[in-house]
Design a protein around this motif. Structure first.
Motif, short mmCIF file in Angstrom:
data_model
loop_
_atom_site.label_atom_id
_atom_site.label_comp_id
_atom_site.label_asym_id
_atom_site.label_seq_id
_atom_site.Cartn_x
_atom_site.Cartn_y
_atom_site.Cartn_z
N ARG A 12 40.91 45.57 57.90
CA ARG A 12 40.00 44.68 58.65
C ARG A 12 40.34 43.22 58.41
O ARG A 12 40.31 42.40 59.34
N GLU A 17 39.26 39.57 59.97
CA GLU A 17 37.87 39.60 59.54
C GLU A 17 37.75 39.04 58.13
O GLU A 17 38.02 39.71 57.14
N ALA A 20 35.69 40.81 55.29
CA ALA A 20 36.31 41.95 54.62
C ALA A 20 37.08 41.48 53.39
O ALA A 20 37.00 42.11 52.32
#
Length: 202
Positions: A12, A17, A20
């Motif tokens: 991720r 992201e 994450a």
């Protein structure tokens, strides 16, 4: 299970992201701080080196393929970052007293709470125990980097020989040899103290 969760978070993070990667930082920050604290004399550098390790890991994240566990990969980055910092500062990597005492927290999975002294312990016994602890610390300080790293991972982190071999990127036989040599060096330092205390041995 933990490795699977880590890998999912890494994937991720590789897709952009940030949260994450932040979760990975939260999970491993304390362990990395303890690792760095065992390598540097200056406790003030621990936070800086830990932070730089995570920054380097984030920048290198696109190249992480999952061939090893995420923490194994992160561990190597932290060790290399600490060594680079020590070379720049021209300091020897040693295990400091503040690093031993100041970076173990009760909520940490590898923390082992020392038993409270019992009423039956005499001042002489406490003094002898302190002398032995000081001798062990001095023996650790005198070890080479490889021996110190191997014995710390085994006795402090509680890792298996296989895990240590992966982290140190060497055969298990080499790990066993390093741990044996480290134990012998430490035993040689504390044997004279134990010889004066009947019924005790290393």
């Amino acid at each position: 299970m933990s490795d699977d969760v880590d890998l999912a978070l890494v994937r991720r993070a590789q897709q952009g992201e940030m949260r994450a990667f932040e979760l990975l930082v939260i999970k491993y920050q304390r362990r990395l701080e303890r690792l760095v604290a065992r390598m540097v004399r200056d406790a003030d550098l621990v936070q800086d080196i830990t932070q730089e390790s995570f920054i380097r890991a984030y920048r290198a994240l696109p190249g992480f393929r999952g061939d090893s566990a995420f923490y194994t990969w992160l561990y190597r980055i932290a060790v290399n970052t600490a060594k680079r910092s020590l070379l720049q500062q021209q300091r020897d990597p040693v295990l400091t007293e503040s690093a031993r005492a100041g970076h173990a927290d009760a909520d940490d999975e590898t923390y082992r709470r020392e038993p409270e002294p019992s009423d039956g312990e005499t001042p002489e016994g406490l003094l002898a125990s302190k002398e032995i602890a000081q001798a062990v610390n001095a023996a650790m300080d005198a070890l080479s980097d490889d021996l110190k790293q191997a014995i710390s991972l085994r006795e402090i982190e509680g890792l298996s020989y296989e895990e240590i071999a992966e982290l140190m990127n060497c055969p298990i036989g080499t790990v066993r040899s390093r741990i044996y040599r480290a134990r012998e060096a430490i035993a040689a330092k504390i044997r004279p103290l134990l010889d004066t205390r009947k019924g005790e041995r290393w």
